[in-house]
Design an enzyme around this catalytic site. Structure first.
Site, short mmCIF file in Angstrom:
data_model
loop_
_atom_site.label_atom_id
_atom_site.label_comp_id
_atom_site.label_asym_id
_atom_site.label_seq_id
_atom_site.Cartn_x
_atom_site.Cartn_y
_atom_site.Cartn_z
N SER A 170 0.87 -1.15 0.10
CA SER A 170 0.02 -0.03 0.06
C SER A 170 0.89 1.39 -0.02
O SER A 170 2.04 1.11 0.36
CB SER A 170 -0.95 0.19 1.28
OG SER A 170 -0.12 0.60 2.45
N ASP A 171 0.22 2.43 -0.29
CA ASP A 171 1.12 3.64 -0.16
C ASP A 171 0.77 4.25 1.37
O ASP A 171 -0.09 3.46 2.06
CB ASP A 171 0.64 4.74 -0.83
CG ASP A 171 1.55 5.53 -1.32
OD1 ASP A 171 2.65 5.81 -0.49
OD2 ASP A 171 1.37 6.38 -2.27
N TRP A 172 1.44 5.08 1.73
CA TRP A 172 1.31 5.40 3.07
C TRP A 172 -0.03 5.68 3.75
O TRP A 172 -0.93 6.64 3.08
CB TRP A 172 2.15 6.86 3.33
CG TRP A 172 2.26 7.35 4.81
CD1 TRP A 172 1.47 7.82 5.52
CD2 TRP A 172 3.61 7.47 5.51
NE1 TRP A 172 1.80 8.14 6.82
CE2 TRP A 172 3.49 7.88 6.79
CE3 TRP A 172 4.80 6.87 5.22
CZ2 TRP A 172 4.18 8.36 7.57
CZ3 TRP A 172 5.76 7.26 6.26
CH2 TRP A 172 5.59 7.73 7.42
N GLY B 227 -2.46 4.43 3.12
CA GLY B 227 -3.64 4.18 1.93
C GLY B 227 -4.87 2.97 2.41
O GLY B 227 -5.67 3.16 1.92
#
Length: 707
Positions: A248-250, A252
């Site tokens: 995932s992104d930060w 997310g």
């Protein structure tokens, strides 16, 4: 493995920087999770001693001793900061990106980093978006070539090697289409545009062996990417057979709640894992709710095992189970002469000469006096948006003023700041004008600071910040020769002052060797061979403006009202994709085809058509030209772009020298993806116009017929 340990492998937490608020509490939380076997990865922690200390806890104190995976945003350099990725794309030489990645991987791995969150494979037509600086621009073909080169540079042939790191293609998918150029915003695309524009660079990254993929913050067709099973599972894992893992992104996963897609954190965990996210960055929804969701049958045990296996497979591939520690005696402490030379050569190779009237450039090293003016003339802040903070603090960029003095040792070189990078104070312009009047030539260094591009740095007005335009205009009124050097992380609107500037050099944010590289080009030591990887709009109101737009039923015609244009501006950009000048001149001959007609079945079977053209240096100096091939499908079952880049080659020629450049076109170059569910690739019969020249405005063409 217990369920708790499995969920731990899916968890990535942020490590503490060596200094900064909250460092100790973050450090304690990470250490506790590693000791309990509830941590799979750490980001933003580096340094062989620091990573080894944490790794020992995971390996020697947890029940299973599974090593941690250390990740870091190594985007355009670790200690040795290279030009921003957008600048690298301007080189039209994928070798530049590969060199950056090789140097970065060696420096990062020696400092305990196993994994970089790069390359960014997002195609974007949105210069207001701050992350255009981290992209390769508006073209999927160019972006794919550079993405593949970056992956190869990071990973090499063996990820166990102590000078290689795992790559992460991001952001999957269509993040570059964010509405209004605002980060994290909505993207709504058809299946055809998704597959023809946004997906090709990611496929190129996977073909090059990219170990991981990162999900994007945006929605795609109303479905957030972190919960988008069509993108993460159907396309990425099933259709493409990707066996790496998706991170995932930060935060997310947790943001699925803010999207209105998940009602709470538990639902977000379930939706993300089911859709195809394998590792959760920073937020802890899977670790907190996973056991209950599994008991209740709301997440699948097989899917959990699949995610864990993907993560463990990369750790094995990196050799972490055999050798989890970095060699503290071999840690790289900073740039060395060889890496600085590589960064300097790369930065000069990325610069684009936008304008050069009356032979203003190159400057003579024998010039008697030079004035350097502008807020960036004596600035060490030209590294770019994603410089590693520790590197930025220790190794600022070489200043333009210092480099000009070294390049012209016999000249009297003066400096006047003139104006600040932002704000409206014009009191310093008088001193800058006086310096320009007293000099044989003036170098005006203006642009935007790196903080104004990158993530969360959208700009509604993409002109020069503050009153820098007024500085240029004041210098122009002196009537003395001058050149404008732009240092920036995005395309800028330059129409207000462009006519008054005899020469304009686009230098981007060039990295640690910024000043030296700019001087190399200004004084002709390096011929400016870069070309624009993105269009420069005339005004913000034109956006989006890009070369590969689709045809309309009423194409623009000058002076004709009821066509697709503006009342107050031409529809074309100020500077087109592929544009760039040299200190010499070139002639590119008309394209030639190995055959004028080819059966579609032959192309499907792997046959190709050769397109060739001769390029001649017709000037008095050696220089670089970028020969570019564009394709236009004349008539198709869906509207096709008026041009699509399908080949490029940068060549260096001595005066009078000629070279033949050859490209090969196959089914993938001439076909397209349709809007059919599941994705259908189609190569249709008909005519294709093939253009060869030195920009997207090339006029020389030949017609190919597919039967």
């Amino acid at each position: 493995m217990t369920v708790e340990e499995k969920l731990g492998q899916l968890q990535q937490l942020a490590g503490a920087w060596e200094t900064g608020p909250g460092g100790n509490s973050t450090k304690n939380a990470v250490e506790s999770a590693a000791r309990a076997g509830r941590l799979g990865s750490v980001l933003s922690a580096f340094g062989a001693r620091s990573t080894n200390a944490l790794q020992r806890i995971a390996v020697e104190e947890s029940r299973l001793g599974i090593p941690l995976l250390f990740g870091l945003d190594v985007i355009h350099g670790f200690w040795t900061t290279f030009p921003i990725p957008l600048a690298q794309a301007a080189s039209f030489d994928p070798g530049v990106a590969r060199t950056d990645a090789e140097v970065s991987a060696q420096e990062a791995r020696a400092n305990g980093v196993h994994w970089t969150f790069a390359p960014m494979a997002d195609v974007t037509r949105e210069p207001r978006w701050g992350r255009v600086a981290e992209s390769c621009g508006e073209d999927p073909y160019l972006t794919a070539e550079f993405t593949a080169a970056k992956v190869a540079g990071y990973q090499g042939r063996d990820l166990r090697a102590k000078d290689r790191v795992a790559a992460c293609a991001k952001h999957f998918v269509a993040y570059g289409g964010a509405e209004g150029g605002r980060d994290y915003n909505t993207v709504d695309v058809s299946e055809a545009r998704l597959r023809n524009l946004y997906l090709p660079p990611f496929r190129a990254a996977l073909d090059a062996g990219a170990a991981t993929v990162m999900a994007s913050f945006n929605t795609v067709g109303g479905v957030p990417a972190h919960g988008n099973a069509h993108a993460l599972t159907e396309i990425l894992k099933h259709q493409w057979g990707f066996d790496g893992f998706v991170v995932s992104d930060w935060n997310g996963v947790r943001e699925l709640v803010a999207h209105g897609f998940a009602e709470d954190d538990a639902a977000a965990a379930r939706l993300a894992l089911t859709a195809g996210v394998d590792m959760e960055m920073v937020s802890t929804t899977l670790r907190e709710h996973g056991e209950r969701l599994l008991r209740e049958g709301r997440i699948d045990a097989g899917r959990l095992d699949d995610a864990v296996a993907r993560i463990l497979r990369l750790k094995f591939t990196l050799g972490l189970f055999d050798d989890p520690y970095a060699d503290e005696g071999a840690a790289v402490a900073g740039p060395v002469p060889a890496t600085r030379r590589a960064a300097r050569a790369a930065a000069a190779r990325c610069m684009v000469l936008l304008k050069n009237e009356r032979g203003t450039l190159p400057l003579r090293t024998s010039v008697g006096s030079i004035a350097v003016v502008g807020p960036f003339g004596d600035s060490g802040d030209l590294l770019g948006t994603w410089a590693v903070p520790a590197a930025a603090a220790k190794y600022p960029s070489v200043r333009v003023l210092d480099a000009v003095r070294r390049a012209a040792p016999g000249a009297r070189v003066t400096y006047a700041r003139g104006v600040a990078t932002e704000g409206g104070d014009t009191r310093g312009i008088r001193a800058a004008v006086a310096a320009a009047r007293a000099a044989d030539v003036t170098v005006v260094v203006v642009g935007e600071p790196p903080a104004l591009s990158g993530e969360a740095a959208a700009r509604a007005d993409i002109g020069l910040p503050g009153v820098q335009e007024r500085l240029i205009e004041a210098v122009a009124r002196t009537g003395r020769p001058f050149v404008v050097v732009l240092v920036n992380g995005r395309p800028l609107t330059v129409g207000g002052w462009l006519d008054s500037a005899p020469a304009v050099l686009e230098a981007w944010h060039p990295g640690v060797e910024a000043g030296n590289a700019i001087a190399d080009v200004l004084f002709g030591k390096v011929d400016p061979g870069g070309r624009l990887p993105v269009s420069f709009p005339r005004a913000v109101g034109q956006i989006p403006v890009h070369y590969n737009h689709e045809s309309t039923g009423r194409p623009y015609a000058a002076g004709v009202k009821y066509t697709s244009g503006y009342l107050d501006l031409p529809p074309d950009p100020q500077f087109a994709f592929g544009h760039g000048l040299s200190y010499t001149t070139f002639r590119i001959g008309a394209p030639r085809l190995s055959r004028a007609s080819v059966p579609a079945r032959a192309l499907h079977a792997g046959d190709t058509v050769e397109v060739s053209a001769t390029v001649t240096n017709t000037g008095a100096h050696a220089g670089d030209e970028v020969v570019q091939l564009y394709v236009h499908d004349v008539a198709a079952s869906i509207a096709r772009p008026v041009r699509e880049l399908r080949g490029f080659e940068r060549v260096t020629l001595a005066p009078g020298a000629t070279r033949t450049v050859r490209f090969r076109l196959g089914a993938r170059d001439l076909g397209f993806w349709t809007n059919d569910p599941g994705g259908v690739f189609r190569l249709e019969e008909g005519a294709f116009d093939l253009y060869v020249g030195n920009s997207s405005t090339a006029t020389a063409k030949r017609r190919l017929t597919v039967t």
